[in-house]
Design a protein around this motif. Structure first.
Motif, PDB file in Angstrom:
ATOM      1  N   CYS A  79       0.843  -1.193   0.000  1.00 47.45           N
ATOM      2  CA  CYS A  79       0.000   0.000   0.000  1.00 47.45           C
ATOM      3  C   CYS A  79       0.880   1.244   0.000  1.00 47.45           C
ATOM      4  CB  CYS A  79      -0.908  -0.004   1.232  1.00 47.45           C
ATOM      5  SG  CYS A  79      -2.215   1.243   1.170  1.00 47.45           S
ATOM      6  N   ALA A  80       0.572   2.163  -0.915  1.00 55.78           N
ATOM      7  CA  ALA A  80       1.258   3.450  -0.997  1.00 55.78           C
ATOM      8  C   ALA A  80       0.373   4.498  -0.324  1.00 55.78           C
ATOM      9  CB  ALA A  80       1.530   3.823  -2.451  1.00 55.78           C
ATOM     10  N   VAL A  81       0.885   5.107   0.738  1.00 57.91           N
ATOM     11  CA  VAL A  81       0.136   6.099   1.502  1.00 57.91           C
ATOM     12  C   VAL A  81       0.928   7.404   1.502  1.00 57.91           C
ATOM     13  CG1 VAL A  81      -0.914   6.659   3.728  1.00 57.91           C
ATOM     14  CG2 VAL A  81      -0.792   4.261   2.969  1.00 57.91           C
ATOM     15  N   PHE A  82       0.313   8.467   1.014  1.00 54.79           N
ATOM     16  CA  PHE A  82       0.965   9.773   0.949  1.00 54.79           C
ATOM     17  C   PHE A  82       0.267  10.750   1.895  1.00 54.79           C
ATOM     18  CE2 PHE A  82       1.789   7.678  -3.053  1.00 54.79           C
ATOM     19  CZ  PHE A  82       3.091   8.029  -3.375  1.00 54.79           C
ATOM     20  N   ASN A  83       1.056  11.629   2.510  1.00 56.84           N
ATOM     21  CA  ASN A  83       0.434  12.671   3.334  1.00 56.84           C
ATOM     22  C   ASN A  83       0.231  13.939   2.511  1.00 56.84           C
ATOM     23  OD1 ASN A  83       2.952  13.926   3.174  1.00 56.84           O
ATOM     24  ND2 ASN A  83       3.535  13.443   5.288  1.00 56.84           N
ATOM     25  N   GLY A  86       2.968  15.332   0.395  1.00 58.72           N
ATOM     26  CA  GLY A  86       3.484  14.511  -0.689  1.00 58.72           C
ATOM     27  C   GLY A  86       4.524  13.500  -0.255  1.00 58.72           C
ATOM     28  N   GLN A  87       4.693  13.331   1.060  1.00 61.09           N
ATOM     29  CA  GLN A  87       5.632  12.330   1.573  1.00 61.09           C
ATOM     30  C   GLN A  87       4.955  10.963   1.594  1.00 61.09           C
ATOM     31  OE1 GLN A  87       6.225  14.379   5.344  1.00 61.09           O
ATOM     32  NE2 GLN A  87       8.362  14.809   4.789  1.00 61.09           N
ATOM     33  N   ILE A  88       5.770   9.917   1.496  1.00 58.50           N
ATOM     34  CA  ILE A  88       5.230   8.562   1.446  1.00 58.50           C
ATOM     35  C   ILE A  88       5.513   7.815   2.745  1.00 58.50           C
ATOM     36  CG2 ILE A  88       7.310   7.533   0.391  1.00 58.50           C
ATOM     37  CD1 ILE A  88       5.249   5.821  -1.301  1.00 58.50           C
ATOM     38  N   LEU A  89       4.553   7.001   3.160  1.00 59.21           N
ATOM     39  CA  LEU A  89       4.673   6.215   4.384  1.00 59.21           C
ATOM     40  C   LEU A  89       5.538   4.983   4.126  1.00 59.21           C
ATOM     41  CD1 LEU A  89       3.662   5.694   7.346  1.00 59.21           C
ATOM     42  CD2 LEU A  89       1.829   4.329   6.304  1.00 59.21           C
ATOM     43  N   LEU A  90       6.587   4.825   4.928  1.00 60.26           N
ATOM     44  CA  LEU A  90       7.462   3.659   4.833  1.00 60.26           C
ATOM     45  C   LEU A  90       7.629   3.021   6.209  1.00 60.26           C
ATOM     46  CD1 LEU A  90      10.326   5.059   2.541  1.00 60.26           C
ATOM     47  CD2 LEU A  90       8.368   3.661   1.841  1.00 60.26           C
ATOM     48  N   VAL A  91       7.900   1.724   6.202  1.00 61.43           N
ATOM     49  CA  VAL A  91       8.157   0.993   7.448  1.00 61.43           C
ATOM     50  C   VAL A  91       9.528   0.347   7.350  1.00 61.43           C
ATOM     51  CG1 VAL A  91       5.732   0.571   7.988  1.00 61.43           C
ATOM     52  CG2 VAL A  91       6.966  -1.066   6.562  1.00 61.43           C
ATOM     53  N   GLN A  92      10.194   0.254   8.499  1.00 64.78           N
ATOM     54  CA  GLN A  92      11.514  -0.376   8.537  1.00 64.78           C
ATOM     55  C   GLN A  92      11.345  -1.859   8.827  1.00 64.78           C
ATOM     56  OE1 GLN A  92      14.240   0.799  11.712  1.00 64.78           O
ATOM     57  NE2 GLN A  92      15.940   0.771  10.254  1.00 64.78           N
ATOM     58  N   PHE A 176       7.047   9.050   7.526  1.00 66.48           N
ATOM     59  CA  PHE A 176       6.778   9.613   6.207  1.00 66.48           C
ATOM     60  C   PHE A 176       8.072  10.236   5.686  1.00 66.48           C
ATOM     61  CE2 PHE A 176       2.387   9.328   7.622  1.00 66.48           C
ATOM     62  CZ  PHE A 176       1.714   9.021   6.447  1.00 66.48           C
ATOM     63  N   PHE A 177       8.362  10.012   4.396  1.00 65.39           N
ATOM     64  CA  PHE A 177       9.612  10.469   3.815  1.00 65.39           C
ATOM     65  C   PHE A 177       9.365  11.207   2.500  1.00 65.39           C
ATOM     66  CE2 PHE A 177      10.663   6.903   6.488  1.00 65.39           C
ATOM     67  CZ  PHE A 177      11.856   7.271   7.095  1.00 65.39           C
ATOM     68  N   SER A 178      10.173  12.240   2.278  1.00 63.17           N
ATOM     69  CA  SER A 178      10.152  12.937   0.995  1.00 63.17           C
ATOM     70  C   SER A 178      10.684  12.014  -0.091  1.00 63.17           C
ATOM     71  CB  SER A 178      11.015  14.195   1.070  1.00 63.17           C
ATOM     72  OG  SER A 178      11.264  14.711  -0.229  1.00 63.17           O
ATOM     73  N   LEU A 179      10.115  12.112  -1.287  1.00 65.97           N
ATOM     74  CA  LEU A 179      10.576  11.267  -2.386  1.00 65.97           C
ATOM     75  C   LEU A 179      11.996  11.611  -2.800  1.00 65.97           C
ATOM     76  CD1 LEU A 179       7.532  10.632  -2.409  1.00 65.97           C
ATOM     77  CD2 LEU A 179       7.665  10.503  -4.890  1.00 65.97           C
ATOM     78  N   ASN A 180      12.457  12.799  -2.436  1.00 67.41           N
ATOM     79  CA  ASN A 180      13.827  13.208  -2.747  1.00 67.41           C
ATOM     80  C   ASN A 180      14.803  12.858  -1.638  1.00 67.41           C
ATOM     81  OD1 ASN A 180      13.108  14.398  -5.251  1.00 67.41           O
ATOM     82  ND2 ASN A 180      12.379  16.235  -4.169  1.00 67.41           N
ATOM     83  N   ASP A 181      14.323  12.277  -0.560  1.00 68.17           N
ATOM     84  CA  ASP A 181      15.183  11.939   0.571  1.00 68.17           C
ATOM     85  C   ASP A 181      14.728  10.613   1.181  1.00 68.17           C
ATOM     86  OD1 ASP A 181      17.229  12.205   2.413  1.00 68.17           O
ATOM     87  OD2 ASP A 181      16.026  13.419   3.794  1.00 68.17           O
ATOM     88  N   LEU A 182      14.702   9.573   0.357  1.00 66.80           N
ATOM     89  CA  LEU A 182      14.252   8.257   0.813  1.00 66.80           C
ATOM     90  C   LEU A 182      15.355   7.569   1.613  1.00 66.80           C
ATOM     91  CD1 LEU A 182      12.560   6.974  -2.471  1.00 66.80           C
ATOM     92  CD2 LEU A 182      11.385   7.764  -0.407  1.00 66.80           C
TER      93      LEU A 182
END
Length: 210
Positions: A79-83, A86-92, A176-182
């Motif tokens: 699942c792609a979740v954006f705030n 425009g940041q995307i939710l990621l899990v470690q 949540f992470f910026s697409l330019n700083d994953l």
């Protein structure tokens, strides 16, 4: 496993296909001698995959121990979740310490969308509404590291309803992470280019598929 050598990738694909033929044959055969032949083919395929992947044959056999019936690709649902920023939710991922979209193997008894929502809730603590399907990818057609399994990946767009506490044990952190700083991504699960493509897809109405 390295994916740089086309010969390597082809050998792995051939070994997976050989194992799939053996698995399907074992499902349909009623003859004792045919079963012995298919068992032997499966053993040969296990040995080939083990050699290619630098794994123990027993470990490969263990991975496929619960694979029975007509052979099918494994289904990975994410699942792609954006705030709003425009940041995307990621899990470690606890397994490798790297980051990915929430998700995993599809569970029996749930639809693909229900699986996606469940994985987000368990791995990140967020409850989401599944908006629509963004992508249906065959990982073999992308630059993922080679896998012993043939995997299809479904990625849904999710909208946050509310936050909660993470209840699963498969992830160590969430953000949540910026697409330019994953952060460093778990490339077997998701790649930077795929995240950028998902961002493009959510802004339109298209579904990306292989």
């Amino acid at each position: 496993m390295s994916s740089e050598n086309p010969s390597f990738t082809r050998r792995l694909e051939q070994a997976r296909r050989l194992l799939a033929l053996a698995q399907t044959g074992l499902h349909y055969t009623t003859g004792i001698f045919d079963k012995e032949r298919y068992d032997e083919i499966a053993t040969i395929a296990h040995e080939q995959i083990a050699e290619i992947a630098s794994m123990e044959t027993g470990k490969v056999a263990e991975l496929f121990a619960f694979e029975s019936g007509y052979a099918n690709p494994k289904l990975d649902v994410r699942c792609a979740v954006f705030n709003e920023a425009g940041q995307i939710l990621l899990v470690q991922e606890a397994a490798d310490g790297l980051w990915s979209l929430p998700g995993g193997w599809a569970d029996v008894g749930l639809s693909p969308a229900e699986n996606a929502a469940k994985e987000v809730r368990e791995e990140s603590g967020y409850t989401v509404e599944i908006v629509r399907l963004l992508a249906a990818w065959d990982t073999a057609k992308h630059c993922h590291p080679p896998s012993v399994f043939h995997i299809w990946k479904l990625v849904f767009l999710g909208k946050v309803l509310h936050a909660g506490e993470k209840i699963g044990e498969e992830t160590d952190a969430v953000g949540f992470f910026s697409l330019n700083d994953l952060p460093a991504l778990s490339l077997g699960r998701i790649m930077p280019g795929q995240i950028r493509r998902l961002d493009e897809l959510r802004r339109g109405a298209d579904v990306d598929f292989d």
